[in-house]
Design a protein around this motif. Sequence first.
Motif, PDB file in Angstrom:
ATOM      1  N   ALA A 440      11.688 -62.521  29.935  1.00 55.65           N
ATOM      2  CA  ALA A 440      12.419 -61.364  29.418  1.00 55.65           C
ATOM      3  C   ALA A 440      11.798 -60.827  28.128  1.00 55.65           C
ATOM      4  CB  ALA A 440      13.879 -61.736  29.181  1.00 55.65           C
ATOM      5  N   PHE A 441      11.352 -61.733  27.261  1.00 57.55           N
ATOM      6  CA  PHE A 441      10.956 -61.279  25.921  1.00 57.55           C
ATOM      7  C   PHE A 441       9.455 -61.237  25.685  1.00 57.55           C
ATOM      8  CE2 PHE A 441      15.338 -62.597  25.369  1.00 57.55           C
ATOM      9  CZ  PHE A 441      15.839 -61.570  24.583  1.00 57.55           C
ATOM     10  N   PHE A 442       8.684 -61.950  26.525  1.00 60.35           N
ATOM     11  CA  PHE A 442       7.256 -62.007  26.214  1.00 60.35           C
ATOM     12  C   PHE A 442       6.358 -61.414  27.288  1.00 60.35           C
ATOM     13  CE2 PHE A 442       9.304 -65.095  23.543  1.00 60.35           C
ATOM     14  CZ  PHE A 442       8.719 -64.837  22.308  1.00 60.35           C
ATOM     15  N   GLY A 443       6.959 -60.921  28.350  1.00 58.76           N
ATOM     16  CA  GLY A 443       6.201 -60.211  29.374  1.00 58.76           C
ATOM     17  C   GLY A 443       4.961 -60.940  29.836  1.00 58.76           C
ATOM     18  N   ALA A 444       3.808 -60.306  29.649  1.00 55.52           N
ATOM     19  CA  ALA A 444       2.558 -60.849  30.165  1.00 55.52           C
ATOM     20  C   ALA A 444       2.173 -62.148  29.479  1.00 55.52           C
ATOM     21  CB  ALA A 444       1.443 -59.818  30.002  1.00 55.52           C
ATOM     22  N   ALA A 445       2.663 -62.356  28.264  1.00 54.94           N
ATOM     23  CA  ALA A 445       2.291 -63.568  27.524  1.00 54.94           C
ATOM     24  C   ALA A 445       3.185 -64.751  27.884  1.00 54.94           C
ATOM     25  CB  ALA A 445       2.356 -63.310  26.026  1.00 54.94           C
ATOM     26  N   ALA A 446       4.083 -64.566  28.880  1.00 51.55           N
ATOM     27  CA  ALA A 446       5.055 -65.601  29.213  1.00 51.55           C
ATOM     28  C   ALA A 446       4.373 -66.935  29.542  1.00 51.55           C
ATOM     29  CB  ALA A 446       5.926 -65.151  30.382  1.00 51.55           C
ATOM     30  N   GLY A 447       3.296 -66.877  30.325  1.00 53.03           N
ATOM     31  CA  GLY A 447       2.592 -68.105  30.717  1.00 53.03           C
ATOM     32  C   GLY A 447       2.115 -68.880  29.504  1.00 53.03           C
ATOM     33  N   VAL A 448       1.575 -68.160  28.533  1.00 49.68           N
ATOM     34  CA  VAL A 448       1.071 -68.797  27.315  1.00 49.68           C
ATOM     35  C   VAL A 448       2.222 -69.429  26.542  1.00 49.68           C
ATOM     36  CG1 VAL A 448      -0.147 -68.413  25.148  1.00 49.68           C
ATOM     37  CG2 VAL A 448      -0.838 -67.180  27.208  1.00 49.68           C
ATOM     38  N   VAL A 449       3.334 -68.701  26.443  1.00 45.98           N
ATOM     39  CA  VAL A 449       4.485 -69.222  25.704  1.00 45.98           C
ATOM     40  C   VAL A 449       4.973 -70.526  26.334  1.00 45.98           C
ATOM     41  CG1 VAL A 449       6.915 -68.797  25.129  1.00 45.98           C
ATOM     42  CG2 VAL A 449       5.221 -66.980  24.825  1.00 45.98           C
ATOM     43  N   VAL A 450       5.068 -70.520  27.672  1.00 49.38           N
ATOM     44  CA  VAL A 450       5.545 -71.718  28.358  1.00 49.38           C
ATOM     45  C   VAL A 450       4.564 -72.869  28.131  1.00 49.38           C
ATOM     46  CG1 VAL A 450       6.121 -72.747  30.578  1.00 49.38           C
ATOM     47  CG2 VAL A 450       6.823 -70.410  30.064  1.00 49.38           C
ATOM     48  N   PHE A 451       3.280 -72.571  28.241  1.00 46.35           N
ATOM     49  CA  PHE A 451       2.265 -73.603  28.007  1.00 46.35           C
ATOM     50  C   PHE A 451       2.420 -74.202  26.610  1.00 46.35           C
ATOM     51  CE2 PHE A 451      -2.081 -74.503  26.365  1.00 46.35           C
ATOM     52  CZ  PHE A 451      -2.332 -75.628  27.130  1.00 46.35           C
ATOM     53  N   ALA A 590      19.655 -58.269  36.797  1.00 46.37           N
ATOM     54  CA  ALA A 590      19.019 -59.542  36.503  1.00 46.37           C
ATOM     55  C   ALA A 590      19.488 -59.974  35.126  1.00 46.37           C
ATOM     56  CB  ALA A 590      17.511 -59.393  36.543  1.00 46.37           C
ATOM     57  N   LEU A 591      19.566 -61.262  34.938  1.00 47.40           N
ATOM     58  CA  LEU A 591      20.038 -61.810  33.677  1.00 47.40           C
ATOM     59  C   LEU A 591      19.149 -61.349  32.523  1.00 47.40           C
ATOM     60  CD1 LEU A 591      22.248 -63.600  32.659  1.00 47.40           C
ATOM     61  CD2 LEU A 591      20.898 -65.600  33.248  1.00 47.40           C
ATOM     62  N   SER A 592      17.852 -61.220  32.816  1.00 45.60           N
ATOM     63  CA  SER A 592      16.926 -60.848  31.747  1.00 45.60           C
ATOM     64  C   SER A 592      17.233 -59.455  31.197  1.00 45.60           C
ATOM     65  CB  SER A 592      15.485 -60.932  32.244  1.00 45.60           C
ATOM     66  OG  SER A 592      15.360 -60.257  33.458  1.00 45.60           O
ATOM     67  N   THR A 593      17.685 -58.551  32.070  1.00 44.52           N
ATOM     68  CA  THR A 593      18.042 -57.208  31.607  1.00 44.52           C
ATOM     69  C   THR A 593      19.229 -57.287  30.655  1.00 44.52           C
ATOM     70  OG1 THR A 593      17.707 -56.765  33.948  1.00 44.52           O
ATOM     71  CG2 THR A 593      18.120 -54.871  32.521  1.00 44.52           C
ATOM     72  N   ALA A 594      20.178 -58.169  31.029  1.00 41.62           N
ATOM     73  CA  ALA A 594      21.360 -58.340  30.187  1.00 41.62           C
ATOM     74  C   ALA A 594      20.973 -58.854  28.800  1.00 41.62           C
ATOM     75  CB  ALA A 594      22.339 -59.306  30.851  1.00 41.62           C
ATOM     76  N   PHE A 595      19.968 -59.749  28.773  1.00 46.35           N
ATOM     77  CA  PHE A 595      19.530 -60.283  27.484  1.00 46.35           C
ATOM     78  C   PHE A 595      18.944 -59.187  26.614  1.00 46.35           C
ATOM     79  CE2 PHE A 595      18.639 -64.668  29.456  1.00 46.35           C
ATOM     80  CZ  PHE A 595      19.969 -64.999  29.289  1.00 46.35           C
ATOM     81  N   LEU A 596      18.087 -58.378  27.224  1.00 40.83           N
ATOM     82  CA  LEU A 596      17.406 -57.352  26.450  1.00 40.83           C
ATOM     83  C   LEU A 596      18.404 -56.362  25.878  1.00 40.83           C
ATOM     84  CD1 LEU A 596      14.240 -56.789  28.649  1.00 40.83           C
ATOM     85  CD2 LEU A 596      14.359 -57.857  26.395  1.00 40.83           C
ATOM     86  N   ALA A 597      19.526 -56.194  26.607  1.00 43.59           N
ATOM     87  CA  ALA A 597      20.536 -55.243  26.150  1.00 43.59           C
ATOM     88  C   ALA A 597      21.397 -55.835  25.035  1.00 43.59           C
ATOM     89  CB  ALA A 597      21.416 -54.837  27.332  1.00 43.59           C
TER      90      ALA A 597
END
Lengths: 665, 77
Positions: A440-451, A590-597
């Motif tokens: 939801a918050f890191f878009g394309a960088a999500a994989g890196v964040v999880v790593f 989607a839950l992620s939309t709710a978070f962003l809002a």
Amino acid sequence: MTGIRVALAGNPNVGKTTLFNALTGSRQHVGNWPGVTVEKKTGRINRSGHAIEVIDLPGTYSLTACSADEVVARDYILEERPDVVVQVVDATNLERNLYLTTQIAELGVPVVIALNMADAAEAGGCAIDRERLSALLAIPVVRTVGIRGEGLDDLLDAAVREAETPPHHEHTVGYRNDVEAMIASLVGVLEADKDLAERYPLRWLAARLLEGDENALAKVRESPVSPRVQALLSTIDPDECEAAMADRRYDVIAAVLPQVRTAGARGMNVSEMVDRVVTDRYLGIPIFLALMWGTFELTFAVAAPFVALIEAGLARLSAAVAGSIGPAWLASLVGDGIIGGVGSVLVFVPNIFILFLILSFLEDTGYLARAAFIMDRLMYAIGLPGKAFIPMLIGFGCNVPGIMAARTIEGERDRLITILVNPFISCSARLPVYILFAGAFFGAAAGVVVFLLYVLGIAAAIGSAKLFRHTILPGESSPFIMEMPPYRLPTAGTSLLHTWSRGVMYVRKAGTIILAGALVLWCLASFPFGVEYGSSASLAGALGHLLEPLVAPLGFDWKIAVALLFGFVAKEVVVGSLGVLYGAGEEGDALSTAFLADPGLSAATALALMVFVLLYTPCLATIATIRKETGSWKWAGFSVAYGLVLAWLLALIVGRIAPSFIGGA
Amino acid sequence: MGAVCPLALLAAGTEATIADVRAGKGMRLRLAGLGLCPDARVRVQCADRGSLIVSVGDARYALSRGIAMKILVKEAA
């Protein structure tokens, strides 16, 4: 019908469990590293009028047991007296396997050898004369290939035959004359103790006493013949005896081997070549990190389309529910409670399956043992043996088996530390939380964040291990010895089977514990009557506001506080709870939309939350396992408290410094 | 017949015969179970980090340096 108990024993990683599964139709976990099985497992089969109970024992190199899992194997054979022991022997490594054979035979139980992995030995150009081996050892030898189920009938027939034939000979190693004389006098003395004579084979006991085996010494300590035994033992040097006896065993094996085996040409094999690269001084760690990073990238990328598919399906489902269910409260129960809670967890099934598939693959190839070797220096620096890294890697799947895998570690303090730091290794249950928030918050960088979160988990484990080593559990780490199994190409069947059985567990959890959590939370969010669903006037809101001051410094609001509280049951519940509280099922958002809002949630808060979820209190199952494996509530409680404090501190730090890197807050 | 030295000091690729294992009882028995006992032929496969990988017969083990220092070997002539 007569009952026969057949114990499967043998060196670690020779395929006992594979054979066990093939014999009994079970689906016990197998892998290509020593120490997968740490507890004995039982299965039953009926065969030509016999009820056969098959017991799969943990692997052991010798019967002078030194780690917890080896003790299980030895005590079973010794105390429970199975009708026949099937020693599973790795045909590609006859010499060392036969060493254990000489020890098992000494126990006086009927033995059958299952010459396993016979296909691999033959492929290596190594021919073994089974009949000759059988004649020389006076033990039936059956050719088996566990993974293809070859030779099972012959093996069972041989086992039943041996179990029903009264023992007619002692097939033991004959030791040096002076040792034999000593054994004879010891047996003579021991015979006077009827109780002892009934429970243990005296020749075995005498031999162990000569070796100065602590366990054997303890057995005779209470006996009335103890003084006479001591008197006899005082005349010999146990170290000298032990060396002479081990020598003799290998002499016997050395005499047998050339008669039964025609070795193939031995050149540099594939395993050695691969090892040159993956254990290289400079390349080893980068390769390991690259593999891990690749794992999480794949977990994201490959699963993404399937996740989208499930999300779309759930959205349709909840739209249909909203439109067709009459009473508003029932629609809310199904939509917000069940679909919102369970659905938000089920969305991540594809990620979980892919993670398990990759982990199974690494486990089945034999890379896991190399990872332990590569990390040994680092582990040594923090005061743990390299072996302690394997429970950590298993912990990536689930901390419960990770903590159990710590049984293969010899030193008691080493084992405790390994257990206590395992919950910091990010298990698959935490992955949905990361995917949700990072996505939801890191878009394309999500994989890196999880790593990076996984790396943080390892760092927390390592840092804590060092801390424990210097404070509450001081001492030297026990030395590192570990077999490097040959690389094997995993069969698609076994890898998929692992993935399937672990994945199904995840789904089952969603249907039980998470469903229950979601329903309880739905009730809390709906009552008292008349309040707006999930608002701060509801019971859930009251509970959240009660907890809010505790987590407010971290930037978490009451909804997160409630989700974290429920996450204590199982970490996926954090996602499920947020799904319920945000009512995400309702309009198919989607839950992620709710978070962003939600204005209360920023990228920095999301990061702090992920860090908190990574480190805080292990789930109930993990706590129960810590309690069981350490034998005390004290350590389980310590683990809970320590995790909470560490999570709170690190989440605070991350939440404070993150804005300066990612902007916003 | 070469001189006796600790296994840990051998370079990768060297073959040797174990002369003595100078460790405590438990460790000695354990090593014997693995085939690491006097007269066994070993080959050092990898020795460029703290620990090393040695092969004995058909098996290969990773050993920490501490243990490898306690295993005395005679280098093959």
